[in-house]
Write a protein that holds these residues in place. Structure first.
Motif, PDB file in Angstrom:
ATOM      1  N   ARG A  46      44.062  -6.569  27.007  1.00  0.00           N
ATOM      2  CA  ARG A  46      42.967  -6.629  25.997  1.00  0.00           C
ATOM      3  C   ARG A  46      42.896  -5.186  25.299  1.00  0.00           C
ATOM      4  NH1 ARG A  46      37.603  -4.895  29.499  1.00  0.00           N
ATOM      5  NH2 ARG A  46      38.720  -3.534  30.751  1.00  0.00           N
ATOM      6  N   ILE A  47      42.055  -5.320  24.085  1.00  0.00           N
ATOM      7  CA  ILE A  47      41.805  -4.234  23.144  1.00  0.00           C
ATOM      8  C   ILE A  47      40.626  -3.843  23.300  1.00  0.00           C
ATOM      9  CG2 ILE A  47      41.598  -3.548  20.839  1.00  0.00           C
ATOM     10  CD1 ILE A  47      44.006  -4.983  20.088  1.00  0.00           C
ATOM     11  N   ILE A  48      40.247  -2.229  23.376  1.00  0.00           N
ATOM     12  CA  ILE A  48      38.885  -1.777  23.648  1.00  0.00           C
ATOM     13  C   ILE A  48      38.748  -0.875  22.669  1.00  0.00           C
ATOM     14  CG2 ILE A  48      37.607  -0.583  25.099  1.00  0.00           C
ATOM     15  CD1 ILE A  48      39.498  -1.630  27.434  1.00  0.00           C
ATOM     16  N   ILE A  49      37.876  -0.692  21.941  1.00  0.00           N
ATOM     17  CA  ILE A  49      37.372   0.324  21.127  1.00  0.00           C
ATOM     18  C   ILE A  49      36.100   0.917  21.838  1.00  0.00           C
ATOM     19  CG2 ILE A  49      36.306   1.045  18.671  1.00  0.00           C
ATOM     20  CD1 ILE A  49      38.378  -1.261  17.620  1.00  0.00           C
ATOM     21  N   ILE A  50      36.196   2.245  21.972  1.00  0.00           N
ATOM     22  CA  ILE A  50      34.934   2.880  22.621  1.00  0.00           C
ATOM     23  C   ILE A  50      34.541   3.884  21.557  1.00  0.00           C
ATOM     24  CG2 ILE A  50      34.085   4.305  24.446  1.00  0.00           C
ATOM     25  CD1 ILE A  50      36.194   3.404  26.114  1.00  0.00           C
ATOM     26  N   LYS A  51      33.091   3.983  21.253  1.00  0.00           N
ATOM     27  CA  LYS A  51      32.248   4.874  20.305  1.00  0.00           C
ATOM     28  C   LYS A  51      31.312   5.553  21.245  1.00  0.00           C
ATOM     29  CE  LYS A  51      33.767   2.274  16.207  1.00  0.00           C
ATOM     30  NZ  LYS A  51      33.825   2.728  14.777  1.00  0.00           N
ATOM     31  N   THR A  52      31.226   6.784  20.936  1.00  0.00           N
ATOM     32  CA  THR A  52      30.100   7.596  21.409  1.00  0.00           C
ATOM     33  C   THR A  52      29.888   8.694  20.565  1.00  0.00           C
ATOM     34  OG1 THR A  52      31.347   9.217  22.415  1.00  0.00           O
ATOM     35  CG2 THR A  52      30.828   7.324  23.742  1.00  0.00           C
ATOM     36  N   GLY A  53      28.658   9.264  20.481  1.00  0.00           N
ATOM     37  CA  GLY A  53      28.038  10.298  19.790  1.00  0.00           C
ATOM     38  C   GLY A  53      27.553   9.834  18.337  1.00  0.00           C
ATOM     39  N   PHE A  54      26.808  10.834  17.801  1.00  0.00           N
ATOM     40  CA  PHE A  54      26.043  10.763  16.683  1.00  0.00           C
ATOM     41  C   PHE A  54      26.760  10.253  15.531  1.00  0.00           C
ATOM     42  CE2 PHE A  54      24.546  12.475  12.582  1.00  0.00           C
ATOM     43  CZ  PHE A  54      23.305  12.097  12.531  1.00  0.00           C
ATOM     44  N   MET A  55      27.797  10.608  15.109  1.00  0.00           N
ATOM     45  CA  MET A  55      28.665  10.066  13.786  1.00  0.00           C
ATOM     46  C   MET A  55      28.976   8.800  14.134  1.00  0.00           C
ATOM     47  SD  MET A  55      28.494  12.533  11.985  1.00  0.00           S
ATOM     48  CE  MET A  55      29.709  12.064  10.536  1.00  0.00           C
ATOM     49  N   THR A  56      29.102   8.188  15.094  1.00  0.00           N
ATOM     50  CA  THR A  56      29.362   6.689  15.303  1.00  0.00           C
ATOM     51  C   THR A  56      28.135   5.771  15.496  1.00  0.00           C
ATOM     52  OG1 THR A  56      29.646   6.826  17.734  1.00  0.00           O
ATOM     53  CG2 THR A  56      31.603   7.257  16.576  1.00  0.00           C
ATOM     54  N   GLY A  57      26.865   6.478  15.349  1.00  0.00           N
ATOM     55  CA  GLY A  57      25.755   5.881  15.513  1.00  0.00           C
ATOM     56  C   GLY A  57      25.192   5.681  17.043  1.00  0.00           C
ATOM     57  N   SER A  62      26.864   4.539  24.090  1.00  0.00           N
ATOM     58  CA  SER A  62      28.048   4.465  23.777  1.00  0.00           C
ATOM     59  C   SER A  62      27.923   2.854  23.223  1.00  0.00           C
ATOM     60  CB  SER A  62      29.076   4.580  24.822  1.00  0.00           C
ATOM     61  OG  SER A  62      28.920   3.762  25.931  1.00  0.00           O
ATOM     62  N   ASN A  63      29.274   2.313  22.584  1.00  0.00           N
ATOM     63  CA  ASN A  63      29.286   1.135  21.980  1.00  0.00           C
ATOM     64  C   ASN A  63      30.825   0.984  22.690  1.00  0.00           C
ATOM     65  OD1 ASN A  63      29.328  -1.415  21.037  1.00  0.00           O
ATOM     66  ND2 ASN A  63      30.044  -0.811  19.106  1.00  0.00           N
ATOM     67  N   ILE A  64      30.952  -0.276  23.291  1.00  0.00           N
ATOM     68  CA  ILE A  64      32.362  -0.814  23.529  1.00  0.00           C
ATOM     69  C   ILE A  64      32.784  -2.058  23.148  1.00  0.00           C
ATOM     70  CG2 ILE A  64      33.931  -1.200  25.722  1.00  0.00           C
ATOM     71  CD1 ILE A  64      31.880   0.820  27.354  1.00  0.00           C
ATOM     72  N   PHE A  65      33.660  -2.244  22.146  1.00  0.00           N
ATOM     73  CA  PHE A  65      34.312  -3.443  21.873  1.00  0.00           C
ATOM     74  C   PHE A  65      35.355  -3.725  22.416  1.00  0.00           C
ATOM     75  CE2 PHE A  65      36.466  -5.732  18.301  1.00  0.00           C
ATOM     76  CZ  PHE A  65      35.671  -6.457  17.860  1.00  0.00           C
ATOM     77  N   GLN A  66      35.482  -5.010  22.968  1.00  0.00           N
ATOM     78  CA  GLN A  66      36.772  -5.621  23.373  1.00  0.00           C
ATOM     79  C   GLN A  66      37.221  -6.868  23.237  1.00  0.00           C
ATOM     80  OE1 GLN A  66      36.470  -5.469  27.863  1.00  0.00           O
ATOM     81  NE2 GLN A  66      34.122  -5.213  27.494  1.00  0.00           N
ATOM     82  N   LEU A  67      38.372  -7.116  22.886  1.00  0.00           N
ATOM     83  CA  LEU A  67      38.803  -8.508  22.744  1.00  0.00           C
ATOM     84  C   LEU A  67      40.198  -8.783  23.396  1.00  0.00           C
ATOM     85  CD1 LEU A  67      38.917  -8.608  18.819  1.00  0.00           C
ATOM     86  CD2 LEU A  67      37.718  -9.958  20.202  1.00  0.00           C
ATOM     87  N   PRO A  68      40.269  -9.962  23.855  1.00  0.00           N
ATOM     88  CA  PRO A  68      41.674 -10.107  24.578  1.00  0.00           C
ATOM     89  C   PRO A  68      42.794 -10.495  23.434  1.00  0.00           C
ATOM     90  CG  PRO A  68      40.272 -12.150  24.569  1.00  0.00           C
ATOM     91  CD  PRO A  68      39.505 -11.125  23.838  1.00  0.00           C
ATOM     92  N   TYR A  69      43.899 -10.301  23.486  1.00  0.00           N
ATOM     93  CA  TYR A  69      44.981 -10.362  22.447  1.00  0.00           C
ATOM     94  C   TYR A  69      44.911 -11.906  21.825  1.00  0.00           C
ATOM     95  CZ  TYR A  69      46.918  -6.016  24.010  1.00  0.00           C
ATOM     96  OH  TYR A  69      46.953  -4.849  23.982  1.00  0.00           O
ATOM     97  N   LYS A  70      44.656 -13.056  22.665  1.00  0.00           N
ATOM     98  CA  LYS A  70      44.532 -14.222  22.115  1.00  0.00           C
ATOM     99  C   LYS A  70      43.505 -14.480  21.107  1.00  0.00           C
ATOM    100  CE  LYS A  70      41.549 -16.472  25.313  1.00  0.00           C
ATOM    101  NZ  LYS A  70      41.502 -17.275  26.654  1.00  0.00           N
ATOM    102  N   SER A  71      42.381 -13.555  20.856  1.00  0.00           N
ATOM    103  CA  SER A  71      41.538 -13.659  20.017  1.00  0.00           C
ATOM    104  C   SER A  71      41.666 -12.785  18.782  1.00  0.00           C
ATOM    105  CB  SER A  71      40.253 -13.016  20.503  1.00  0.00           C
ATOM    106  OG  SER A  71      39.780 -13.914  21.620  1.00  0.00           O
ATOM    107  N   ILE A  72      42.750 -12.174  18.734  1.00  0.00           N
ATOM    108  CA  ILE A  72      43.069 -11.156  17.662  1.00  0.00           C
ATOM    109  C   ILE A  72      43.722 -12.049  16.259  1.00  0.00           C
ATOM    110  CG2 ILE A  72      44.267  -9.081  16.836  1.00  0.00           C
ATOM    111  CD1 ILE A  72      43.740  -7.994  19.488  1.00  0.00           C
ATOM    112  N   ALA A  73      43.167 -11.767  15.062  1.00  0.00           N
ATOM    113  CA  ALA A  73      44.021 -12.268  14.011  1.00  0.00           C
ATOM    114  C   ALA A  73      44.748 -11.188  13.339  1.00  0.00           C
ATOM    115  CB  ALA A  73      42.770 -12.777  13.226  1.00  0.00           C
TER     116      ALA A  73
END
Length: 189
Positions: A46-57, A62-73
């Motif tokens: 899968r793909i994971i995008i992790i965000k922490t801190g003031f500049m990322t809101g 934290s915010n963790i966004f994740q997708l399996p490869y089959k869902s990616i366009a």
């Protein structure tokens, strides 16, 4: 052994989040830092995008966004003179143009869950290379799913042909010997 340029060390806050969410059976393929406390992590699953801190809101979390490869366009980098962003797209996600300098949650890549802010040409080049790897993994997964589907179709076709032969044998249209010969021929193809 030469180090992988697409696997970077992360700041401690991002590394802690990575350690929390990775499974034991996952292998890291890509780990890149963004302009702020943002990270792209691609595993074998899968793909994971992790965000922490003031500049990322994410001042207090934290915010963790994740997708399996089959869902990616698509995976793409939009980089202009001094800044830009990396973006993952999937079905059902409406992508809007982002602006690195925006503080609005509507069009800031640092605040969008599926984007990572970029502030250097070197960073943009690494994320472009990551896009290629990601899309190769997406296409490889789609190809393997197509291959499995083709194999299943061929198996179902073979079974239906044998069933038709059996019906012909049961109806007396062909003998048991003719049935066995035709079945053996079908199976050997």
């Amino acid at each position: 052994m030469r180090p992988n340029p697409l696997v970077e060390d992360l700041p401690s806050a991002l590394k802690l989040k990575e350690d929390e969410i990775l499974n034991n059976d996952e292998t890291i393929v890509i780990r890149l830092k963004g302009a702020y406390k943002e990270a792209l992590i691609c595993t074998n699953k899968r793909i994971i995008i992790i965000k922490t801190g003031f500049m990322t809101g994410q001042t207090f979390g934290s915010n963790i966004f994740q997708l399996p490869y089959k869902s990616i366009a698509t995976a793409e980098v939009k980089y202009k003179m001094l800044s830009g962003y990396f973006e993952i797209s999937a079905g059902g996600m409406q992508n809007t143009e982002k602006n690195f300098w925006s503080s609005s949650s509507l069009n800031s890549p640092s605040k969008a869950p599926n984007c990572i802010s970029l502030d250097s040409k070197i960073q943009a080049a690494k994320f472009r290379e990551a896009c290629s790897v990601i899309m190769d993994m997406v296409h490889g997964l789609q190809k393997s799913q197509t291959d499995v589907s083709t194999q299943q179709d061929a198996s179902e076709d073979l079974v239906s042909k044998i069933e038709r032969l059996w019906a012909l044998k049961e109806a007396g249209a062909i003998s048991a010997e003719e049935f066995n010969a035709a079945k053996t021929k079908l199976i050997s193809l």
